[in-house]
Design an enzyme around this catalytic site. Structure first.
Site, PDB file in Angstrom:
ATOM      1  N   GLY A  14       0.829  -1.262   0.121  1.00 23.93           N
ATOM      2  CA  GLY A  14      -0.238   0.010   0.197  1.00 23.93           C
ATOM      3  C   GLY A  14       0.815   1.317  -0.146  1.00 23.93           C
ATOM      4  CB  THR A 129      -2.298 -11.796  -3.407  1.00 24.45           C
ATOM      5  OG1 THR A 129      -1.105 -11.083  -3.944  1.00 24.45           O
ATOM      6  CG2 THR A 129      -2.224 -13.071  -4.275  1.00 24.45           C
ATOM      7  CG  LEU A 224       7.968 -15.325 -10.347  1.00 22.14           C
ATOM      8  CD1 LEU A 224       7.517 -14.098  -9.772  1.00 22.14           C
ATOM      9  CD2 LEU A 224       9.291 -15.035 -11.363  1.00 22.14           C
ATOM     10  CB  CYS A 273       3.805 -13.326  -1.629  1.00 15.83           C
ATOM     11  SG  CYS A 273       3.023 -11.833  -0.798  1.00 15.83           S
ATOM     12  NE  ARG A 430      19.705 -16.302   0.433  1.00 14.43           N
ATOM     13  CZ  ARG A 430      18.355 -16.129  -0.038  1.00 14.43           C
ATOM     14  NH1 ARG A 430      17.875 -16.428  -1.269  1.00 14.43           N
ATOM     15  NH2 ARG A 430      17.450 -15.863   0.937  1.00 14.43           N
TER      16      ARG A 430
END
Ligand code: NAD
Ligand code: UGA
Length: 456
Positions: A14, A129, A224, A273, A430
């Protein structure tokens, strides 16, 4: 033309989204309302409550001009012509669908609040979502609640990624707007298209039916996440065969049909998410009787879990099958670089596992130490927090890189090594650093999906 926009929910989506809309639409009054007064006060002070590169500047452009943050949600609803709803939609933790379905209570409360307080015809835009056909449920609430006003529901899912939110909003690959096929649905869609068209090229503004828009968002995140799980699955094969996942990713990615993005193997995906949206999709499939489709998507999450567990198992194995009493410096706790967000970060589970093995875990992160403290508040022994990475590594038996912060590329690893116990272990979760260089310094190096460099 729309002159007064409200966004309900001043979070990661937002706040940044409205800052960019306000910047490009100086003639439109943009209000962001939230029930959390501390969050509102931080935004309104020009010092956003979340860390995001370029965000403070973006907010500063319009704050006090045509951008305002408030906790008076009801009043803000009364004044708005178009209302974006960007409240959180986490995974349900109770009742039917617990652990899978989306928890829609915040979204429905917001819809009812809009229903009670709207004073004129209102376009309600789903920014959160949501499961497919949520807009239909909302439409029913609105239609049954008030016959005096017209509410039009649009779906406008957000595709920004944290850490690059402002760049993504300024120059999106696409903006997606789903609207009803009716004349009023098409008119509302056009109003929203006109807003984005102020700075987004028209050909990147895609319009679809509402259900397609809702499903496209879930499917995009599933694709993804699936790529991350796919490359992580390949990384496990690499470790067994001596292949190098960076080479494999380069070769796969050179195929234009596949593309080279999102092929970085690591400790698994995190963030608020990916997992939630896939589980939401799995739940939808189950509800629709599509059990095989549900199982298919579920494996993306299973593989992610496997990758985190595999990382810890390997640490235990190479460190002579015991971590008890050993000090481990964890570099990075955020779920990715350039954010302070720790929601669903792989570091949470990895640090918990290490502490359960009775290791002393010292966590450092440039932005996420507060989040780390909160995420591990219930872990009574074995975790400490240290802003200085050199201090975190003092007396450590091992270093584990869990977030790819650019500043960890340029640390003086000779200095890190000189203060560690021997043998010194380096787990690069990573693939951030050159394993050869670390090995030359003296570390025993274990990257992800790449050959170990070790003298043991
Ligand atoms: P967030 O938790 O950061 O923000 C949500 C905000 O909504 C909170 O500040 C909360 O106080 C507020 N809120 C909750 N109920 C409210 C109510 N009844 N009235 C007013 N305010 C209320 O969440 P977020 O990360 O911004 O995500 C919001 C939605 O956007 C989710 O559906 C998410 O899936 C989706 N999304 C998130 C991202 C991301 O990068 N975080 C990207 C794309 C889409
Ligand atoms: C993701 C999507 O990229 C956004 O398009 C979407 O709007 C958003 O989710 C959402 O719906 O919330 P985000 O989670 O912020 O954005 O960040 P990503 O860059 O997608 O990274 C997600 C996770 O995957 C991170 O933990 C990251 O480290 C990991 N990842 C990503 C990898 O391990 N390897 C990669 O190659 C890419």
């Amino acid at each position: 033309m729309i002159n007064r926009i409200l966004c309900i929910g001043a979070g990661y989506v937002g706040g940044p989204t409205m800052a960019v809309i306000a910047k490009h639409c100086p003639d439109v009054h943009v209000v962001v309302a939230d029930i959390n007064p501390e969050r509102v006060a931080a935004w309104q002070s020009g010092n956003p409550p979340i860390y995001e590169p370029g965000l403070r500047e973006a907010v500063g452009v319009s704050l006090g001009r045509n951008l305002q943050f408030t906790s008076d949600v009801e009043r803000a609803i009364r004044d708005a012509e178009m209302i974006f709803v960007s409240v959180n939609t986490p995974t349900k933790t109770f009742g039917q669908g617990a652990g899978r379905a989306a928890d829609l209570q915040y979204w429905e409360k917001t819809a009812r609040n809009i229903l009670r307080n709207a004073r004129g015809p209102t376009i309600v835009v789903e920014k959160s979502t949501l499961p497919v056909r949520t807009a239909e449920a909302m439409d029913r609430i609105f239609k049954n609640g008030r016959s005096d006003l017209h509410f039009e529901v649009l779906s406008n899912p957000e595709f920004l990624a944290e850490g690059t939110a402002i760049a993504d909003l300024e120059s999106p690959d696409r903006v997606l707007i789903g609207g009803a096929e009716t004349p009023s649905g098409q008119a509302a869609t056009q109003e929203l298209v006109d807003i984005y068209a102020r700075w987004v090229p028209r050909e990147r503004i895609l319009t679809t039916g509402i259900w397609s828009a809702e499903l496209s968002k879930l499917a995009a995140n599933a694709f993804l996440a699936q790529r991350v799980s796919s490359i992580n699955a390949v990384s496990a094969i690499c470790e067994q065969t001596g292949a190098d996942v960076l080479d494999v990713a380069r070769v796969i990615g050179a195929d234009q049909r596949i593309g080279d993005q999102f092929l970085r193997a690591g400790v698994g995906f995190g963030g608020s998410c990916f997992q939630k949206d896939i589980l939401n999709l799995v739940y939808l499939c189950e509800q629709a009787g599509l059990h095989d489709v549900a199982r298919y998507w579920e494996t993306v999450v299973t593989m992610n879990q496997y990758q985190k567990e595999r990382f810890v198992r390997r640490m235990i194995r190479v460190m002579f099958n015991t971590l008890a009493g050993k000090r481990i410096a964890v570099l990075g706790f955020a779920f990715k670089a350039n954010t302070g967000d720790t929601r669903e970060s792989p570091a949470i589970e990895i640090c918990r596992e290490l502490a359960a093995e009775q290791a002393h875990v010292c966590i450092t992160d440039p932005q996420a130490l507060d989040g780390a403290r909160r995420a591990l508040a219930d872990v009574e022994h074995g975790v400490t927090f240290e802003p200085d990475p050199y201090k975190a590594a003092e007396g450590a038996h091992a270093v584990a890189v869990l977030t790819e912060w650019p500043e960890y590329r340029t640390l003086d690893y000779q200095r890190v090594y000189s203060r560690m116990e021997r043998p010194a272990f380096f787990f690069d979760g990573r693939n951030l650093l050159d394993p050869e260089e670390l090995h030359r310094i003296g570390f025993n190096v274990y990257p992800i999906g790449r050959p170990d460099r070790t003298d043991l």
